[in-house]
Motif scaffolding. Structure first.
Motif, short mmCIF file in Angstrom:
data_model
loop_
_atom_site.label_atom_id
_atom_site.label_comp_id
_atom_site.label_asym_id
_atom_site.label_seq_id
_atom_site.Cartn_x
_atom_site.Cartn_y
_atom_site.Cartn_z
N LEU A 220 0.43 -0.93 0.02
CA LEU A 220 -0.05 -0.19 0.24
C LEU A 220 0.54 1.09 0.27
O LEU A 220 0.52 2.30 -0.48
N ASP A 221 1.80 0.66 0.85
CA ASP A 221 2.71 1.89 0.94
C ASP A 221 3.72 2.89 -0.74
O ASP A 221 3.55 3.83 -1.02
N GLY A 222 3.72 1.57 -1.27
CA GLY A 222 4.07 2.07 -2.99
C GLY A 222 3.11 2.32 -4.12
O GLY A 222 3.53 2.97 -4.03
N ILE A 223 1.82 2.01 -3.90
CA ILE A 223 0.59 2.20 -4.53
C ILE A 223 0.56 3.54 -4.01
O ILE A 223 0.48 4.73 -5.60
N GLY A 224 0.69 4.20 -2.69
CA GLY A 224 0.48 5.15 -2.28
C GLY A 224 1.90 6.84 -2.82
O GLY A 224 0.89 7.22 -3.45
N ARG A 225 2.13 5.91 -3.23
CA ARG A 225 3.98 6.87 -3.49
C ARG A 225 4.17 7.00 -5.19
O ARG A 225 4.49 8.06 -5.56
N GLN A 226 3.28 6.51 -5.48
CA GLN A 226 2.49 5.97 -7.32
C GLN A 226 2.07 7.53 -7.57
O GLN A 226 2.05 8.43 -8.27
N LEU A 227 0.73 6.79 -6.59
CA LEU A 227 -0.25 8.13 -7.06
C LEU A 227 0.13 10.20 -6.53
O LEU A 227 -0.46 10.55 -7.03
N ASN A 228 1.33 9.35 -5.39
CA ASN A 228 0.99 11.32 -4.94
C ASN A 228 3.06 10.73 -4.31
O ASN A 228 2.89 9.80 -3.27
N PRO A 229 4.03 11.63 -5.79
CA PRO A 229 5.02 10.87 -4.17
C PRO A 229 5.76 11.41 -2.91
O PRO A 229 6.46 10.90 -2.18
N LYS A 230 4.57 12.57 -2.59
CA LYS A 230 5.19 12.61 -0.75
C LYS A 230 4.19 12.25 -0.02
O LYS A 230 4.57 12.50 1.48
N PHE A 231 3.26 10.89 -0.74
CA PHE A 231 2.40 10.60 0.09
C PHE A 231 3.04 9.68 1.46
O PHE A 231 3.78 8.96 1.17
N ASN A 232 2.86 9.67 2.60
CA ASN A 232 3.44 8.80 3.77
C ASN A 232 2.54 8.90 4.27
O ASN A 232 1.37 8.72 5.31
#
Length: 560
Positions: A417-429
């Motif tokens: 999920l962390d990887g998917i989130g960073r694909q959608l938003n590079p600043k996602f944490n």
């Protein structure tokens, strides 16, 4: 216990062709030494053993990890799935092997539409034409266990019909049986393999794959998730058509949506990819840390985005469960890291992990201190949760602590999920989503009502223990008075010693029999009677055959 593979002797005899196929593939990829130690070379034909003793030069040039991946790939769908499960166990499997196993992909062609129609007819005693207004011949997706067809009912509603592969259950049960036999041989003949818990891994895999094959179980899970999230419109779970579902067929509502990693398609719906990432992460954290049941495989293929912005979650074959105790321990670990509390972190790690060897606590404490130093001072909302959890699993593996299967499943899901989130938003944490959940759970710990409930529960346990003490004490005294008290000792390694003694004594007995036959034949020949040759010659031939057989057995064992 129903999900464990049951012991059954002589599996390779019962499935000799598949056993020979497995042994041949292992030999071809340079694992002949392993076959020798396991005693599996006997399942190959003599000429095959001689010709294939050494693998090709190209294969010899590959790393061991690459050869393991190719072995799983050549052995078919069951072993490919097993390799995929192994790739999620960094606490047991070396990192280089995990990196290779992550490359395994299910390359299984779809089965024919005729077989799909036949499967539906077998399950419901009705044809697809009777059950559906239309049934698409070309499958929407295909995997090693089944495939999905689109269909519509007579009211115009669209469905996804998931059909299990014909005979896949028999094939998987056969392979699971052989896998367990190999795992037991590994533990018995290659002691160093015990660090990887081969039997435990096979039983964990059997539990996983059997759950995935049972579509009724998947349907129940979907209904359970739907009930949990009935008031949360951010998650859409397809409805199950119970009248057209069974163990082998799952008919569910077809819901239109775009792939979760398709940023352009998400924006075309007028949605923000950043909001989608936050929504998906929040839903998952709610599953794991509030309800204690979570989707175990949230990869992009199982996630869709609805035009409303809600997340569509598909494929409930792999589900994880997290007890309240483990949830609290995980949260305490994160809090210990942010507070630089090494002692608490060590205590939590020892409680979460299952030791497979003696743990040297001073070395563990040194590694935990380094682990905390890497993250201490970082605000909880800014922690890299994926990196932190991977480092946590590495510490467990380095100190012989085995991580519970569901916890590993959770960690893998969070990292995905962390990887998917960073694909959608590079600043996602992910920590920004997790931090509020942790604060809420910590506050609930000190709720007077919850404290009272836990106190009552602990008192009940204590009362039960106190109530059972006189019963157990009475039984023990009774056995002592009747001279019926037995003490069991476990002699580690003694079984192998007994086996070696048994093998040596058998060889000695055969040698004595051979010597006796030779001496007896010689004495008979000395009678110089023509008739005695009819007795002496067969005796000589028998003793010669037994002698050759004994020498061949000794040479094959590699111990003179």
């Amino acid at each position: 216990m129903a999900d464990r593979v049951q012991p059954y002797p002589l599996r390779f005899i019962r499935n000799v062709n598949r056993g020979r196929e497995i042994a041949t593939v292992l030999l071809n990829y340079g694992f002949g030494d392993v076959l020798e130690r396991l005693g599996l070379l006997k399942y190959l034909k003599w000429g095959r053993r001689v010709l294939m003793r050494s693998p090709d030069e190209e294969i010899e040039a590959l790393t061991t990890a690459a050869r393991i991946r190719l072995t799983f790939q050549d052995l078919g769908p069951t072993f490919v799935k097993f390799g995929q499960v192994l790739s999620t166990r960094p606490d047991l499997v070396p990192n280089d092997v995990i990196a290779e196993l992550k490359q395994l992909q299910e390359q299984v062609p779809p089965f024919s539409s005729e077989e799909s129609h036949a499967a539906v007819l077998r399950a419901f005693k009705k044809s697809t034409a009777e059950l559906y207004a239309s049934f698409e011949e070309t499958p929407l997706a295909a995997g090693s266990l089944g495939q999905v067809h689109c269909a519509t009912d007579f009211n115009g509603r669209k469905f996804a019909v998931k059909i299990r592969r014909p005979d896949v259950q028999n094939e998987i049960e056969r392979d699971l049986s052989l896998m367990l036999e190999i795992a037991q041989l590994l533990e018995n003949h290659i002691p160093e393999s015990k660090a990887f818990d081969p039997v435990g891994l096979v039983n964990h895999f059997s539990r996983t794959v059997r759950r995935e094959m049972n579509y009724q179980r998947e349907a129940r899970t979907m209904r359970e998730f739907k009930k949990l999230f009935e008031e949360d419109c951010r998650l859409i779970i397809p409805d199950v058509d119970e009248a057209r579902s069974c163990d082998t067929i799952l008919t569910m509502e077809f819901i239109e949506g775009v792939n979760v990693t398709d940023v352009d398609a998400i924006r075309a719906l007028g949605l923000s990819p950043s909001d989608v990432a936050t929504t998906g992460a929040d839903i998952f954290m709610k599953q794991a840390f509030e309800y204690g049941i979570f989707h175990g495989d949230p990869h992009p293929g199982n996630l869709r985005v609805h035009p409303s912005g809600a997340i569509i979650l598909l494929d409930y074959g792999m589900i994880g469960f997290l007890s309240e105790e483990k949830r609290d321990l995980l949260i305490d670990l994160l809090l210990a890291v942010t507070r630089n509390d090494v002692e608490s972190a060590v205590s939590i790690i020892l409680e979460l992990g299952q030791p497979t060897q003696e743990v040297e606590e001073h070395l563990l404490k040194a590694d935990v201190r380094d682990f905390i130093d890497a993250y201490y001072g970082v605000d909880l909302g800014k922690l890299n949760i994926g990196s932190l959890l991977n480092d946590f699993v590495t510490i467990l593996a380095n100190h012989g602590l085995r991580c519970p299967g569901d916890l590993i499943l959770l960690i893998r899901a969070i990292v995905t999920l962390d990887g998917i989130g960073r694909q959608l938003n590079p600043k996602f944490n992910l920590a920004n989503v997790l931090a509020p959940k942790i604060e809420t759970i910590v506050k609930k710990r000190y709720d007077p009502k919850r404290i009272a409930q836990r106190t009552i529960a602990d008192m009940k346990k204590l009362f039960l223990v106190a109530h059972n003490i006189p019963i157990h004490l009475g039984r023990t005294l009774q056995k002592v008075s009747q001279d019926d008290l037995k003490v069991q000792f476990e002699h580690k390694g003694l079984d192998r010693l007994i086996t070696e003694f048994d093998r040596s004594s058998n060889r000695i007995v055969v040698g004595v029999v051979i010597s006796s036959l030779v001496v007896a034949a010689a004495l008979i020949i000395r009678t110089t009677s023509q008739a005695s040759l009819w007795v002496a010659v067969p005796m000589f031939m028998t003793s010669g055959f037994l002698g050759l057989w004994l020498v061949w057995g000794i040479l094959r064992s590699g111990r003179l």
